[in-house]
Design an enzyme around this catalytic site. Structure first.
Site, mmCIF file in Angstrom:
data_model
loop_
_atom_site.group_PDB
_atom_site.id
_atom_site.type_symbol
_atom_site.label_atom_id
_atom_site.label_comp_id
_atom_site.label_asym_id
_atom_site.label_seq_id
_atom_site.Cartn_x
_atom_site.Cartn_y
_atom_site.Cartn_z
ATOM 1 N N ARG A 296 0.825 -1.215 0.000
ATOM 2 C CA ARG A 296 0.000 0.000 0.000
ATOM 3 C C ARG A 296 0.854 1.257 0.000
ATOM 4 O O ARG A 296 0.508 2.255 -0.629
ATOM 5 C CB ARG A 296 -0.959 -0.003 1.189
ATOM 6 C CG ARG A 296 -2.112 -0.947 0.945
ATOM 7 C CD ARG A 296 -3.054 -1.060 2.115
ATOM 8 N NE ARG A 296 -3.770 -2.326 2.022
ATOM 9 C CZ ARG A 296 -4.295 -2.961 3.058
ATOM 10 N NH1 ARG A 296 -4.187 -2.459 4.278
ATOM 11 N NH2 ARG A 296 -4.921 -4.094 2.880
ATOM 12 N N GLN A 341 -10.587 26.024 -16.265
ATOM 13 C CA GLN A 341 -9.606 25.023 -16.672
ATOM 14 C C GLN A 341 -8.521 24.896 -15.590
ATOM 15 O O GLN A 341 -8.125 23.790 -15.221
ATOM 16 C CB GLN A 341 -8.984 25.451 -18.012
ATOM 17 C CG GLN A 341 -8.148 24.398 -18.701
ATOM 18 C CD GLN A 341 -9.009 23.346 -19.407
ATOM 19 O OE1 GLN A 341 -10.224 23.310 -19.231
ATOM 20 N NE2 GLN A 341 -8.369 22.487 -20.172
ATOM 21 N N SER A 393 -7.064 4.299 0.333
ATOM 22 C CA SER A 393 -8.436 4.593 -0.055
ATOM 23 C C SER A 393 -8.595 6.020 -0.585
ATOM 24 O O SER A 393 -9.143 6.246 -1.660
ATOM 25 C CB SER A 393 -9.338 4.348 1.155
ATOM 26 O OG SER A 393 -10.636 4.785 0.888
ATOM 27 N N GLY A 412 -13.102 17.019 -26.536
ATOM 28 C CA GLY A 412 -13.325 15.813 -27.334
ATOM 29 C C GLY A 412 -12.073 14.960 -27.464
ATOM 30 O O GLY A 412 -12.134 13.735 -27.330
ATOM 31 N N GLU A 435 -6.165 -4.833 -3.571
ATOM 32 C CA GLU A 435 -5.413 -4.615 -2.328
ATOM 33 C C GLU A 435 -6.302 -4.061 -1.210
ATOM 34 O O GLU A 435 -5.872 -3.207 -0.437
ATOM 35 C CB GLU A 435 -4.237 -3.666 -2.567
ATOM 36 C CG GLU A 435 -3.087 -4.260 -3.348
ATOM 37 C CD GLU A 435 -2.499 -5.517 -2.694
ATOM 38 O OE1 GLU A 435 -2.467 -5.576 -1.464
ATOM 39 O OE2 GLU A 435 -2.106 -6.427 -3.439
ATOM 40 N N ALA A 540 -14.814 10.001 9.155
ATOM 41 C CA ALA A 540 -13.739 10.265 10.118
ATOM 42 C C ALA A 540 -12.409 9.787 9.539
ATOM 43 O O ALA A 540 -11.385 10.487 9.618
ATOM 44 C CB ALA A 540 -14.038 9.567 11.437
#
Lengths: 677, 677
Positions: A296, A341, A393, A412, A435, A540
């Protein structure tokens, strides 16, 4: 000739891109040293890229999007065999960072037929095979006499290891384990390179001896004949089919029909089984987090690279694409002029840096904790495990979001495979799932946060780990961000801390409320995490993680000596803290920690720093020093000569091999002819 | 046998899915009538699906993910020619809704070689060709003697029509227009089916007569020989290459080298050019919004269908996938039990319904406005155009978000093409870019909102159009959502109105502030929309649009007579208003319109309604009545028999044609053999 600070300027470049590079306030090589960790590392990356550039046999023989999956796999296998021979001429093969860079350039993001061999199979043998077993298998694996993978996940079972169904039953008579797949849901499913490329695998199965189930254990299993590569009798094996992305990897399925392996193929570094079936427990049965933490921590760098790649493509293209007039007497403006942008791209540039710095800090932390473990201090690994769960995460989610925004910022042409951004997205977003599924990861961190909150509530704040010490510190009644603007980000950090602390304590209150009502710990946790308040808990965790990322960014900037680099990164950090705070503002508005006027202040700061970053935007991404070979993007070319190369690319697309498609000859032309009768 | 309210239950279904269907509180056929607009329409959809199910020649000959792009195009052309013959047996071809459903089932989402013929080419001829021209070309197009498309966008030019570079110069001597592509950026680029399938196109080019540029005009242009289908001399044409999705369509490029067409190929319904070069202006030069409004209104339904499809797949799969134990003595639970899973899926179910209802209302509004226009009332179309700009932007964005969440909610298997969700995502997310880039769309709406705010500020609120009348109404000092819970959503609507109004007036203040400082209107607008406050403006547009969606949902629910349907949709609407309000809460917290305790109330309501919707979740999606043929998803199968079919699907994947891949024989096996020496 003037020495330009941006080292990417060459003759023949699109002047609209050169003009962006000329405004750089820092040396891009120096920034690369910050990004990659040292001047030496950055230089080695450039040297490796330069060598690869001179070896056409390592380049894509045609653009990957023009190949079928089968062709891509063929192409990748071709390069792999060349690398096996020539790797030593390009890199130091014992240096994982150099190997990683080589792979990214030559093999690319979409995987390769031996992707799992190096990152899962060999580490599994190293960690779980006994010395004797290692002596037997490791050299063969390292010399690439055999190709292996790691097979754990099953068709019906992901993260929940205890519910795997594959069994390895010990047959005392023959001293063999009998591997078996009792039903379809028990098929091994997903392991990379399992389907077609590997002839060996470390397979996880429930070990059953004398009718007693000892739980999941790893076994070394030969899958295919070494000579013919045909699957061995008793083995059902194949590719699981095409995926959203990462299609050069043959993720596979694997079923066993009473397939026998020697007893000594149980990996016996920790557990042992003797010939008579005696089971010898490992000395300490504690869960070993370190492999997960390791993967990780390194995922963060991978995600940062993918985010920066997509932003690099979009920001370069936004510098050469002109659309719309602000003043009708002037030519069309670069789309990078538009604040919308900038707002789409720049906060993600800050995140890419933040993730890279947080990743580096996590890797260092990991190495430190490993050392501590060796001297008996095991508790820190659990802390780090919780943190990396959250990081994995949050980072994968925000990376996916940033890449998609980068793609859409290209209009495009972003949708065309010529941008290559959608492929980057496909690979990166997989990280939300593999994972450890992100939602599960957030709840793992939440469990740790609630435990920490319990310490605070019981007056034991001094026992808090360093990563959560702020939970025990009382915060001021309101934020001071606009009153102490030169606090060196201290007031911002305090605001993030306040928000994260408040949400953590709120979540913990729910938990302890249930405990006080007499619920057992596990039931209370489930009620909290499953029934009612899972969302509050995951929030949290997110807030805690985002705080860590901000702090890691602040710590890194504070360490920098080079004044130009420091200034540029300080601007980026200003954008980061304000943008992130705005994103979570409702948590701070709720209890009045932030006022409405402070919110206006934060918004103004965001606008201010979008403008400040503008002259450095292209250079901040050039500094990652991705070569054109690695980026694989027509829109993201270093030279900015996009349109002529889009045309060239399109002309060589497979559909243009003939002027008249077979679908027209066979179907549409006869249809039209018939209608004309 | 008991009559089940959910009409999708059959013998042999996965009992975990059946148990979800048994808890339905409403008749799914009745709900289908709500979704599709009438009982008749819903019934016709079922009849059409049933007919198609019995025509194997119209089914995918193998799963689309197993085909190369060329094979998919071939397959689609094959079906097109069958449909050309047999369509009349299945549907009423003059009914656009029936045609749409037929296309979705048989041809699918990924487009087809004549996708643009019906929706762009024929409408362009109908709207812009003179009666005489229509008589010449329309019947041929309708009979499919020719295949056409509409070519406007260029390689270097998207939305900004005035900056197109293709020219059509009138040659008085020969009475021809000479089409020319002056440079690479002027190549027509992106038009669907332009590359390979079409032999005609309506081409937009700057019309130049006697050195005077009359601006962009549409011309009918033959591209390919009708007999051989070879490109005609002077035409450079081809496919632009693979895209993120929608790859059955051959989006094309087109260049002209002094290519001549007769003068009479200028589409002359409005503008005329006489033989001597005399230019005759159209009677009223006003921009005709109606085509754009029409397309965008229908886009909403398309997006709602894609969102509901993805949710259908994910929700069904979440009902049969079991993972993790809440109580260790019990078997693993359905993942739909987890509140996080519900939170990922259910608010999007509400949005799919909301988009579908808002889409239907917009189409009705469009038809009403068209009628008004014919009786001279032109102003309403501009209002509707502003609204549809916002709707297009918000709906495509939220649809993409919802589809990706649905995919991730399926864990690893969502990433497999067997889920088909990533393909749905790829097609849906294109909607953020085509038909007007979303950011541009939001600013179009903002311009209209600021104009409306000007009326309020100058005391002319009575002149406000019906869609913005709330801008002139004074709101209460604080929200009453928690105090009048049975207000029939009135207090929620008022809260959305307050937030949208406040943000609009705030944005308008910036604009008028600049005007008062003496800036010209256009410069002030640009300063606002480009330099500093574009973000604030786009926020105002989003809030206004979300308010409209909420109101459309409320209006629809209020109209329903059937008590079971009304109850189920009222629950969904409760979830919708609370979820949406939570999402924009910071705007309402800022000025104290919402209090912290009201925020807690809203959160509790979200949790409450997640639970209430749970028993109806599968049925709310079954009610869209997508057939398995249309869904093209192994995970989303009606019968829920997922695992055995995943295995079956994987086994037939192209990589499994041989046990040993050519990449192994040619590269990996020799590599391993060499290492063994």
């Amino acid at each position: 000739m003037v020495q330009n600070l941006n080292k990417n300027i060459q003759e023949g470049d699109n002047p609209d891109l050169t003009s962006e590079r000329l405004t750089s306030t820092f040396n891009t090589n120096d920034m690369a040293a910050q990004i990659w960790g040292s001047e030496k590392r950055a230089r080695r990356r450039r040297e490796i890229s330069a060598k690869i550039a001179q070896m056409p046999e390592l380049h894509d023989s045609k653009p990957l999007p023009f190949m079928t999956r089968e062709e891509k796999i063929m192409e990748s296998a071709r390069k792999l065999t060349i690398l096996t021979e020539k790797m030593g001429q390009i890199i130091d093969p014992t240096d994982p960072a150099e190997l990683y860079h080589l792979n990214n350039e030559v093999l690319g993001l979409e995987g390769n037929p031996m992707a799992l061999h190096g990152v899962m199979f060999i580490p599994a043998l190293s960690a779980q095979a006994s010395d004797e077993q290692q002596a037997k298998w490791l050299p063969r694996a390292l010399r690439r006499e055999i190709i292996g993978t790691y097979a754990q996940t099953e068709l019906g079972h992901g993260t929940n290891l205890q519910n795997l169904e594959t069994t390895a039953t010990y047959d005392l008579a023959t001293q063999e384990f009998v591997l078996h797949t009792p039903q379809i849901t028990a098929l091994k499913w997903w392991p990379g390179n399992l389907g077609k490329s590997s002839n060996y695998a470390v397979v996880v199965a429930h070990m059953i001896i004398k009718a007693k189930n000892y739980g999941p254990h790893p076994f070394m299993v030969q899958l295919r004949d070494e000579k013919t590569h045909e699957p061995l009798p008793g083995i059902t094996i194949g590719d699981i089919g095409p995926k959203m992305a990462y299609n050069i990897v043959d993720n596979g399925f694997l079923g066993f029909n009473k397939y026998r392996i020697p007893r000594t193929n149980l990996l016996m570094r920790h557990t042992k089984v003797e010939a008579d079936g005696t089971y010898i427990k490992p000395p300490h049965a504690k869960i070993n987090y370190s492999a997960m933490v390791h993967v990780r921590a390194y995922m963060l760098t991978g995600q940062a690279i993918m985010l920066a790649s997509a932003l690099n493509i979009a920001t370069r293209y936004s510098s050469v694409r002109r659309q719309g007039q602000i003043d009708k007497s002037q030519p069309e403006v670069k789309v990078l002029e538009y604040q919308t942008q900038q707002h789409r791209l720049f906060p993600s540039i800050a995140r890419a840096y933040a993730f890279q710095f947080a990743g580096a800090e996590t890797v260092k932390l990991y190495e430190h904790v490993l050392k501590e473990m060796k001297s008996g201090n095991v508790s820190l690994m659990a802390d780090l495990h919780a943190l990396t769960s959250g990081l994995k995460s949050v980072v994968t989610y925000q990376t996916g979001e940033g890449i998609e925004q980068a793609r859409m910022a290209c209009g495009g042409h972003g949708y065309s495979m010529a941008s290559y951004i959608s492929e980057i997205y496909g690979v990166a977003i997989g990280g939300c799932t593999y994972e450890g599924e992100n939602m599960v990861m957030l709840l793992q961190l939440a469990r740790y946060l609630v435990k920490s909150a319990a310490l605070v509530k019981s007056g034991q704040s001094s026992k808090l780990g360093p990563l959560v010490a702020y939970l025990g510190v009382k915060s001021e009644p309101t934020s001071l961000i606009d009153r102490i603007p030169n606090s060196g980000f201290t007031e911002y950090v305090k605001t993030f801390q306040h928000v994260s602390k408040r949400q953590t304590l709120k979540a913990a209150d729910m938990f302890f409320g249930l405990m006080e009502k007499g619920e057992k710990r596990e039931i209370a946790w489930n009620k909290c995490s499953v029934e009612l308040n899972r969302l509050a808990f995951s929030q949290a965790s997110r807030l805690h993680t985002r705080l860590f990322i901000v702090e890691a960014f602040v710590r890194r900037v504070n360490e920098i000596a080079d004044i130009r680099i420091k200034e540029a990164l300080t601007d980026l950090l200003h954008l980061h803290v304000n943008y992130e705070l705005l994103d979570i503002a409702s948590y701070a508005l709720e209890d009045g920690f932030l006022s409405a006027s402070q919110l206006d202040y934060i918004r103004d700061q965001v606008y201010l720093y979008l403008g400040k970053i503008r002259p450095n935007a292209v250079s901040l991404l050039d500094s990652w020093e991705f070569s054109d070979i690695e980026l694989r993007s027509v829109l993201g070319r270093r030279d900015g000569n996009v349109y002529e190369n889009l045309f060239k690319w399109a002309k060589s697309s497979p559909l243009n091999k003939t002027d008249v498609l077979p679908s027209v000859t066979q179907y549409l032309k006869p249809m039209m002819e018939k209608a004309r009768l």
